[in-house]
Design a protein around this motif. Structure first.
Motif, PDB file in Angstrom:
ATOM      1  N   ARG A 102       0.853  -1.190   0.000  1.00  0.00           N
ATOM      2  CA  ARG A 102       0.000   0.000   0.000  1.00  0.00           C
ATOM      3  C   ARG A 102       0.888   1.239   0.000  1.00  0.00           C
ATOM      4  NH1 ARG A 102      -4.216  -2.014   4.738  1.00  0.00           N
ATOM      5  NH2 ARG A 102      -5.237  -3.632   3.498  1.00  0.00           N
ATOM      6  N   ASP A 104       1.638   3.853   1.710  1.00  0.00           N
ATOM      7  CA  ASP A 104       1.515   4.501   3.012  1.00  0.00           C
ATOM      8  C   ASP A 104       2.209   5.855   3.058  1.00  0.00           C
ATOM      9  OD1 ASP A 104      -0.019   2.495   3.982  1.00  0.00           O
ATOM     10  OD2 ASP A 104       1.535   1.532   5.171  1.00  0.00           O
ATOM     11  N   ARG A 125      -2.345   8.802   5.235  1.00  0.00           N
ATOM     12  CA  ARG A 125      -2.689   7.504   4.651  1.00  0.00           C
ATOM     13  C   ARG A 125      -4.141   7.114   4.871  1.00  0.00           C
ATOM     14  NH1 ARG A 125      -2.476   3.358   8.468  1.00  0.00           N
ATOM     15  NH2 ARG A 125      -1.531   1.846   7.044  1.00  0.00           N
ATOM     16  N   ASP A 126      -4.773   7.596   5.960  1.00  0.00           N
ATOM     17  CA  ASP A 126      -6.150   7.224   6.288  1.00  0.00           C
ATOM     18  C   ASP A 126      -7.188   8.187   5.714  1.00  0.00           C
ATOM     19  OD1 ASP A 126      -5.393   4.971   7.845  1.00  0.00           O
ATOM     20  OD2 ASP A 126      -4.899   6.296   9.516  1.00  0.00           O
ATOM     21  N   ASP A 138     -12.961   5.210   0.279  1.00  0.00           N
ATOM     22  CA  ASP A 138     -12.044   4.372   1.041  1.00  0.00           C
ATOM     23  C   ASP A 138     -10.833   5.209   1.443  1.00  0.00           C
ATOM     24  OD1 ASP A 138     -10.729   2.177   2.195  1.00  0.00           O
ATOM     25  OD2 ASP A 138     -11.430   0.822   0.636  1.00  0.00           O
ATOM     26  N   LYS A 139      -9.890   4.570   2.156  1.00  0.00           N
ATOM     27  CA  LYS A 139      -8.653   5.249   2.526  1.00  0.00           C
ATOM     28  C   LYS A 139      -7.800   5.464   1.282  1.00  0.00           C
ATOM     29  CE  LYS A 139      -8.500   3.399   7.231  1.00  0.00           C
ATOM     30  NZ  LYS A 139      -7.669   2.755   8.277  1.00  0.00           N
ATOM     31  N   ASN A 141      -4.697   5.470   0.790  1.00  0.00           N
ATOM     32  CA  ASN A 141      -3.557   4.578   0.570  1.00  0.00           C
ATOM     33  C   ASN A 141      -3.980   3.218   0.014  1.00  0.00           C
ATOM     34  OD1 ASN A 141      -4.672   3.587   3.033  1.00  0.00           O
ATOM     35  ND2 ASN A 141      -2.702   2.708   3.601  1.00  0.00           N
ATOM     36  N   HIS A 142      -5.303   2.947  -0.027  1.00  0.00           N
ATOM     37  CA  HIS A 142      -5.791   1.698  -0.606  1.00  0.00           C
ATOM     38  C   HIS A 142      -5.858   1.757  -2.134  1.00  0.00           C
ATOM     39  CE1 HIS A 142      -7.936   0.226   3.319  1.00  0.00           C
ATOM     40  NE2 HIS A 142      -6.632   0.411   3.446  1.00  0.00           N
ATOM     41  N   ALA A 145      -3.471  -0.594  -3.859  1.00  0.00           N
ATOM     42  CA  ALA A 145      -3.853  -2.011  -3.814  1.00  0.00           C
ATOM     43  C   ALA A 145      -4.959  -2.314  -4.817  1.00  0.00           C
ATOM     44  CB  ALA A 145      -4.299  -2.382  -2.401  1.00  0.00           C
TER      45      ALA A 145
END
Length: 335
Positions: A102, A104, A125-126, A138-139, A141-142, A145
């Motif tokens: 991810r 981050d 990141r959040d 979503d977050k 940093n996702h 992914a």
């Protein structure tokens, strides 16, 4: 006397030839590494524009009416291209075990060599935002992914409401080798802490690659949480940018290139890199660091960092001031 002069000239000639061969080989090594790490971004699914070569902020030249005007116009266009402000997204992908990784670490840079300014800030990141490809919240940093670096860049562009010229993706495990290649970094540590078997005292501390990676990763024991980690990551990046300006770094370039080739991907071409190296050092004279303000919230038992539209507009205005000048930024804010 003439014999001595001939010997001196021969020695000097050999030296010049040897130096020329060395720098030519160095140049070719840089070029080969640039080609190896180059990875263009595919066009967004809903937009038929290719962002691999022409940055969004690149100036457009107007047709010349005749030969007398063509040369000056071409010169002006080239000068404008060499000194235009650019935006770069740097993100570090942290992979542990079999995890896909991810992003981050997400750091945005806007540099203007004419103003001799660079804007820098981290995106927590959040941070809750809309994913570019799936459209779900979503977050941030996702995004990596879900869709790799292209999804990360498009998600950040949407979050900031501004196009990004270039991206640089760094695998954090390989990042430590780059730091070692440059002789390590020295940072002014705000809080003493221990992490991953290392002790980091308050004040100025020297870090090799492994220590720097641990220093950049720690989050839970920092009084400022993720913001503290972001500051530490920015300190390391600032040190590396400073080292990039040092002439002595050239002597370590072969080792640096090998480490970069193993851990970096970017849509910067070789010509882009040369342009940044020769024309953007002045942009590092003044680095302004911002913080994205927000507040934590729990949604279905998951922690998110919420950033208001007003705060995003404030950040956008700061970006525009660097990329387009204060007048243009004010006009965009009022429109």
């Amino acid at each position: 006397m003439k014999k001595i002069m001939r010997i001196v000239l021969v020695v000097l000639g050999i030296g010049v030839i040897g130096t020329s061969v060395y720098f030519y080989q160095l140049y070719k090594n840089v070029e080969q590494t640039a080609h190896a790490i180059f990875e263009p971004l595919p066009p967004a699914p809903d937009a038929g524009q290719d962002k691999t070569k022409q940055p969004p902020s690149a100036p457009q030249s107007s047709p010349a009416a005749g030969t007398a005007q063509t040369i000056p116009n071409a010169q002006k266009t080239q000068e404008a291209e060499e000194n235009k402000a650019v935006s770069i997204l740097v993100f570090g992908v942290d992979k542990r075990g079999t995890d896909a990784g991810r992003s981050d670490t997400i750091i945005y840079l806007a540099s203007n060599p004419t103003l001799k300014q660079t804007l820098m800030f981290s995106i927590p990141r959040d941070t809750r935002t809309q994913m570019a490809d799936s459209g779900k919240q979503d977050k941030i940093n996702h995004a990596y992914a879900f869709g790799g670096m292209s999804a990360t860049v498009r998600t950040v562009e949407a979050f900031l409401n501004t196009p990004i010229d270039y991206y640089v993706k760094v695998d954090m495990e390989g990042f430590l080798n780059i730091i070692d290649s440059l002789g390590g970094v020295v940072v002014d540590n705000a809080h003493a802490f221990s992490y991953e078997g290392y002790r980091f005292e308050k004040g100025k501390i020297a870090l090799d690659g492994k220590k720097a990676l641990a220093y950049a990763r720690m989050r839970h024991d920092d009084p400022e949480g993720d913001f503290g980690r972001n500051k530490r990551q920015q300190l390391i990046l600032q040190q590396l940018m400073g080292k990039a300006k040092e002439i002595s770094t050239v002597n370590k370039l072969d080792k640096v290139l090998a480490d970069i080739g193993a851990s970096v991907k970017t849509n910067l071409t070789f010509d882009d890199m040369k342009n940044l190296m020769f024309h953007y050092k002045s942009g590092l004279d003044q680095i302004n660091v911002l913080r994205i303000n927000g507040q934590g919230e729990m949604i279905n038992g998951i922690y998110f960092y919420a950033v208001s539209n007003e705060e995003r507009s404030r950040i956008k205005s700061q970006i525009d001031q660097v990329l387009h000048g204060a007048a243009a930024a004010k006009q965009a804010q009022n429109s």
